[in-house]
Design an enzyme around this catalytic site. Structure first.
Site, PDB file in Angstrom:
ATOM      1  CD  GLU A  20     -11.046 -23.876 -10.723  1.00 37.40           C
ATOM      2  OE1 GLU A  20      -9.932 -24.310 -11.032  1.00 37.40           O
ATOM      3  OE2 GLU A  20     -11.682 -24.284  -9.731  1.00 37.40           O
ATOM      4  CD  GLU A  22     -14.929 -27.369 -10.825  1.00 37.80           C
ATOM      5  OE1 GLU A  22     -14.025 -27.681 -10.023  1.00 37.80           O
ATOM      6  OE2 GLU A  22     -14.715 -26.988 -11.987  1.00 37.80           O
TER       7      GLU A  22
HETATM    8  C1  BG6 Z   1     -11.046 -27.309 -10.112  1.00 39.48           C
HETATM    9  C2  BG6 Z   1     -11.074 -27.601 -11.582  1.00 39.48           C
HETATM   10  O1  BG6 Z   1      -9.912 -26.573  -9.851  1.00 39.48           O
HETATM   11  O2  BG6 Z   1     -10.918 -28.345  -9.205  1.00 39.48           O
HETATM   12  C3  BG6 Z   1     -11.326 -29.056 -11.933  1.00 39.48           C
HETATM   13  O3  BG6 Z   1     -11.988 -26.780 -12.264  1.00 39.48           O
HETATM   14  C4  BG6 Z   1     -10.614 -29.941 -10.953  1.00 39.48           C
HETATM   15  O4  BG6 Z   1     -10.945 -29.257 -13.271  1.00 39.48           O
HETATM   16  C5  BG6 Z   1     -11.180 -29.690  -9.564  1.00 39.48           C
HETATM   17  O5  BG6 Z   1     -10.656 -31.302 -11.262  1.00 39.48           O
HETATM   18  C6  BG6 Z   1     -10.606 -30.571  -8.490  1.00 39.48           C
HETATM   19  O6  BG6 Z   1      -9.216 -30.488  -8.498  1.00 39.48           O
HETATM   20  P1  BG6 Z   1      -8.306 -31.770  -8.587  1.00 39.48           P
HETATM   21  O7  BG6 Z   1      -6.932 -31.232  -8.765  1.00 39.48           O
HETATM   22  O8  BG6 Z   1      -8.480 -32.469  -7.286  1.00 39.48           O
HETATM   23  O9  BG6 Z   1      -8.789 -32.553  -9.743  1.00 39.48           O
END
Ligand code: BG6
Length: 478
Positions: A176, A377
């Protein structure tokens, strides 16, 4: 109709600081995220320059993947994972970041993890920096604001790529990276902290320093790609963008132009540099307007041109609206909130669920870059409850994933070159944004709560069996 290609890479993802724990084991030293306290939806995580005895730091123990990786990878294999995305904690390999010699114990740990994956035919995909800069580099150099840190990163990259050249084929440079186009990216991506205050060191934004550091991160990423090609020409290296999909709230031309400006700076700028190898005109104009005076050294442009990534990878969770009008209800989101979209529902953490936005985003990325695409993701953070029999009926997660996979199918039908999908997260891990355990994303429940109570035992959720079926049928049975 059979849409997903036979070799489509289905899997799940994690990050070292959110799952490994063992923060000081076998020679590892602190990384930046080891200084982030626990928070919640209502309470921000805080970065403390010292480890304070009364604070809790979720990365220190996390879900103990460091000691339980065999059990976890066996469960991923049972689901049929073709790929497992994880990150290497830089400070396990070079504990201070600027050491001359790597830490053999750290290298051996990832040898064991990759061997375990390969034993089951799971392809590891490695993020080189997932918000994991060694703390020494933050303290002594202000992270990537110092050009010397590019050399430290390259030494680390060459070390791990050489060591694992026959075990890992897919690499991502900076998780990111586009976080850094916003003030909150100072710490996690760039490693810049505010030195004014000794105790709590959340950054003050110096925009000039931030974009100079981002320039150094672009160079570090490009040098990683160049190194990759020298070490093993079969390596495939990707960028990693948090795609914050946005819509104009109204059809007023002003809203459309605001959307374009934000889309350019937040979503397109970093990928334009990493995929196309040069700063886009709109970014140069933006930096000039903000009074940012970047120092380019001779040779920088050539490095950026030479170090273009092979594929575009991104995270996608939600979408937001933007408008120039005041007074609209706002909503939260990954990295960035926005204006509420009246047509979308939101998760328990206020992130708006928008599967069709994924199709729009895939089409957009394909049109803009014409390179292979990987969704690294996508997933739903929710409170999961175990019933009296210990089962977790996470139908809400299954619905979320099913709807997004349906849109991926449509994109593939549009001839978008999508070659893989790793769900966030393979198992329950610490939330990055809030530091909570109760914001769960996994197919596997980990018995641990926000206070650190629990046995750490792993339990298969209903989504575990569902995803196994999805992979077995190559997306045919959703
Ligand atoms: C992304 C990151 O922003 O979102 C992860 O790469 C992160 O590391 C994921 O865990 C989900 O976000 P969060 O804040 O719900 O854990």
């Amino acid at each position: 109709m059979k849409l997903f290609p036979d070799n489509f890479l289905w899997g799940g993802a994690v990050a070292a600081n959110q799952c490994e724990g063992a923060w000081e084991a076998d020679g590892k030293k602190e990384s930046i995220c080891d200084h982030l306290t626990a928070g919640s939806r209502a309470k921000n995580r805080v970065f403390t320059s010292k480890i304070l005895p009364d604070e809790s730091y979720p990365s220190h123990v996390a879900v103990d993947f460091y000691h339980r990786y065999k059990e976890d990878i066996a469960l991923f294999a049972e689901m049929g994972f073709k790929v497992f995305r994880l990150s290497i904690a830089w400070s396990r390999i070079f504990p201070n970041g600027d050491d001359e010699i790597p830490n053999e114990e750290g290298l051996k740990f990832y040898d064991r993890v990759f061997d375990e994956c390969l034993k089951y035919g799971i392809e590891p995909m490695v993020t080189l920096s997932h918000f994991e800069i060694p703390y020494h580099l933050v303290k002594e150099y202000q992270g990537f604001s110092d050009r010397k840190v590019i050399d430290c990163f390259e030494r680390y990259v060459r070390c791990v790529m050489t060591r694992y050249k026959d075990k890992v084929k897919y690499w991502l440079t900076f998780n990111e990276i586009n976080f850094a186009t916003m003030p909150m990216g100072n710490l996690e991506v760039l490693g810049i902290m505010n030195r004014e205050n000794d105790e709590v060191a959340n950054p003050l934004d110096d925009i000039n320093l931030r974009f100079q550091a981002l320039h150094h991160v672009f160079l570090a990423s490009a040098r990683a790609v160049i190194a990759a090609k020298e070490i093993n020409p079969d390596f495939k290296v990707g960028c990693m963008i948090a795609h914050i999909t946005m819509y104009p709230l109204t059809c007023r031309p002003e809203d459309m132009l605001l959307l374009q400006e934000l889309d350019h700076i937040i979503n397109d700028f970093c990928a334009d540099v990493q995929v196309k190898g040069r700063y886009p005109g709109y970014a140069l104009r933006y930096l000039e307007e903000k009074g940012v005076n970047l120092t380019f050294e001779p040779g920088d442009e050539a490095v950026l041109r030479k170090g273009c990534v092979d594929f575009y990878s991104f995270s996608y969770y939600m979408s937001n609206c933007v408008t120039t009008e005041e007074g609209h209800t706002t909503t939260l989101g990954n990295l960035l909130g926005g204006v509420k979209n009246p047509y979308l529902e939101a998760t328990q953490w206020g992130w708006q669920v928008d599967p069709k936005g994924l199709l729009y985003t895939l089409n957009k990325i394909h049109d803009r870059y014409q390179v292979p695409i990987f969704i690294v993701e996508n997933g739903l953070g929710a409170v999961d409850v175990r019933d009296e029999n210990g089962c977790i009926h996470d139908d809400y997660r299954i619905n979320y994933l099913r709807q997004h996979i349906c849109e991926m199918e449509k994109a593939i039908h549009n001839k978008v070159d999508l070659f893989g999908y790793t769900v966030w997260s393979a198992l329950d891990i610490v939330s990055s944004g809030t530091g909570e355990m109760k914001k769960r994303y996994g197919f596997i429940y980990v018995d641990k709560d926000d206070e650190g109570n629990g046995t750490m035992e792993r339990f298969k959720k209903k989504s575990f069996y569902w995803y196994k079926k999805v992979i077995e049928s190559n997306g045919g049975d959703l």
